[in-house]
Structure formats: structure tokens, C-alpha cells
Design a protein around this motif. Structure first.
Motif, mmCIF file in Angstrom:
data_model
loop_
_atom_site.group_PDB
_atom_site.id
_atom_site.type_symbol
_atom_site.label_atom_id
_atom_site.label_comp_id
_atom_site.label_asym_id
_atom_site.label_seq_id
_atom_site.Cartn_x
_atom_site.Cartn_y
_atom_site.Cartn_z
ATOM 1 N N GLY A 40 35.808 -30.930 -9.690
ATOM 2 C CA GLY A 40 34.480 -29.949 -9.580
ATOM 3 C C GLY A 40 34.102 -29.746 -11.115
ATOM 4 O O GLY A 40 33.840 -30.685 -11.619
ATOM 5 N N GLN A 41 34.010 -28.557 -11.207
ATOM 6 C CA GLN A 41 33.516 -28.476 -12.825
ATOM 7 C C GLN A 41 34.515 -28.284 -13.773
ATOM 8 O O GLN A 41 35.622 -27.876 -13.344
ATOM 9 C CB GLN A 41 32.886 -26.862 -12.712
ATOM 10 N N ALA A 54 39.755 -37.729 -27.497
ATOM 11 C CA ALA A 54 39.365 -37.395 -26.088
ATOM 12 C C ALA A 54 40.127 -37.885 -25.186
ATOM 13 O O ALA A 54 40.520 -38.948 -24.997
ATOM 14 C CB ALA A 54 37.696 -37.603 -25.953
ATOM 15 N N PRO A 55 40.308 -37.280 -23.943
ATOM 16 C CA PRO A 55 40.901 -38.021 -22.682
ATOM 17 C C PRO A 55 40.168 -38.844 -22.057
ATOM 18 O O PRO A 55 38.685 -38.946 -22.440
ATOM 19 C CB PRO A 55 41.307 -36.648 -21.942
ATOM 20 N N ALA A 56 40.538 -39.514 -21.434
ATOM 21 C CA ALA A 56 40.011 -40.382 -20.343
ATOM 22 C C ALA A 56 38.691 -39.828 -19.864
ATOM 23 O O ALA A 56 39.011 -38.626 -19.205
ATOM 24 C CB ALA A 56 40.725 -41.159 -19.668
ATOM 25 N N PRO A 57 37.573 -40.729 -19.418
ATOM 26 C CA PRO A 57 36.468 -39.951 -18.732
ATOM 27 C C PRO A 57 37.133 -39.360 -17.291
ATOM 28 O O PRO A 57 37.924 -39.993 -16.734
ATOM 29 C CB PRO A 57 35.661 -41.205 -18.540
ATOM 30 N N GLY A 58 36.467 -38.151 -16.809
ATOM 31 C CA GLY A 58 37.240 -37.619 -15.861
ATOM 32 C C GLY A 58 38.508 -36.660 -15.901
ATOM 33 O O GLY A 58 38.617 -36.099 -15.096
ATOM 34 N N TYR A 59 38.915 -36.606 -17.274
ATOM 35 C CA TYR A 59 40.007 -35.710 -17.400
ATOM 36 C C TYR A 59 39.625 -34.854 -18.787
ATOM 37 O O TYR A 59 38.887 -35.011 -19.420
ATOM 38 C CB TYR A 59 41.240 -36.687 -18.072
ATOM 39 N N GLU A 60 40.365 -33.714 -18.672
ATOM 40 C CA GLU A 60 40.231 -32.671 -19.801
ATOM 41 C C GLU A 60 41.388 -32.330 -20.092
ATOM 42 O O GLU A 60 42.379 -32.481 -19.672
ATOM 43 C CB GLU A 60 39.335 -31.484 -19.020
ATOM 44 N N VAL A 61 41.423 -31.599 -21.326
ATOM 45 C CA VAL A 61 42.420 -31.071 -22.097
ATOM 46 C C VAL A 61 42.569 -29.498 -22.046
ATOM 47 O O VAL A 61 41.569 -29.143 -22.586
ATOM 48 C CB VAL A 61 42.823 -31.555 -23.445
ATOM 49 N N VAL A 62 43.456 -28.859 -21.486
ATOM 50 C CA VAL A 62 43.529 -27.559 -21.462
ATOM 51 C C VAL A 62 44.602 -26.620 -21.807
ATOM 52 O O VAL A 62 45.813 -27.115 -21.574
ATOM 53 C CB VAL A 62 43.199 -26.995 -19.945
ATOM 54 N N PRO A 63 44.484 -25.606 -22.914
ATOM 55 C CA PRO A 63 45.599 -25.049 -23.174
ATOM 56 C C PRO A 63 46.533 -24.303 -22.161
ATOM 57 O O PRO A 63 45.742 -23.806 -21.055
ATOM 58 C CB PRO A 63 45.061 -23.755 -24.181
#
Length: 101
Positions: A40-41, A54-63
Motif C-alpha cells: 500500500g502506502q 537505498a533498498p531495492a524498488p518496492g522495499y523500505e527501511v524502517v526503524p
């Protein structure tokens, strides 16, 4: 000493100190972060990393919760009062010492 009041700087510094302080010998603390697929968002807590990390497209890094707690603790250590040894003079750290790329 005085701490930067910007939590983003601390999150980046913990993830990889080289991002905020080139030449730092502090090891990265990536174990305090989770790389996960964006569903989603994107998370409002995700950190924005330089393109090289940066992570791969479609991924995020979250604390993680531990990273959030550690940054809150570091921000609480703001020790800006004058000490007698300094003749009651407080000197604000130079802005360039904390510049981010």
C-alpha cells in the motif's frame, strides 16, 4: 553535550554513520532497522537513504521499536547548560559539524 534535535539525523547515523559523518569509525547498527516490502502506502517512519544504500524498488527501511527508543533516549540527553569549568559559556556546535550530504 548538546545534541542535534533532528531525529532523522540520528536514524541515518545509526543506520550507517558514514552517511552523516564521513570518516566515522562507528560501526553501522543496521540490526536496528527492518527492510520490508512496501504494502500500500510507504511507512511514514521509513528513512530516506542515499541512492547507493537505498533498498531495492518496492522495499523500505524502517526503524524498529528499539531504534525509535534509542533515538528518543539520545535526544533526551540534551545537556546545554554551562559548566563552571567553561566559565559559564555555552558554545553552539558549528553547523558544518552536523551537515548531512
Amino acid at each position: 553535550g548538546a545534541r542535534l534535535a533532528d531525529p532523522t539525523w540520528h536514524f541515518l547515523h545509526l543506520y550507517d554513520p558514514q552517511i552523516t559523518s564521513p570518516g566515522s569509525i562507528m560501526p553501522p547498527h543496521r540490526f536496528l532497522y527492518e527492510t520490508r516490502p512496501i504494502v500500500g502506502q510507504p511507512s511514514p517512519n521509513a528513512i530516506t537513504l542515499p541512492a547507493s544504500q537505498a533498498p531495492a524498488p518496492g522495499y523500505e527501511v524502517v526503524p524498529t521499536e528499539r531504534a525509535e527508543a534509542l533515538v528518543a533516549y539520545l535526544l533526551s540527553l540534551n545537556d546545554t547548560y554551562a559548566y563552571p569549568e567553561t566559565n559559564n559559556v555555552y558554545v553552539e556546535p558549528a553547523a558544518e559539524e552536523h551537515a548531512t550530504p
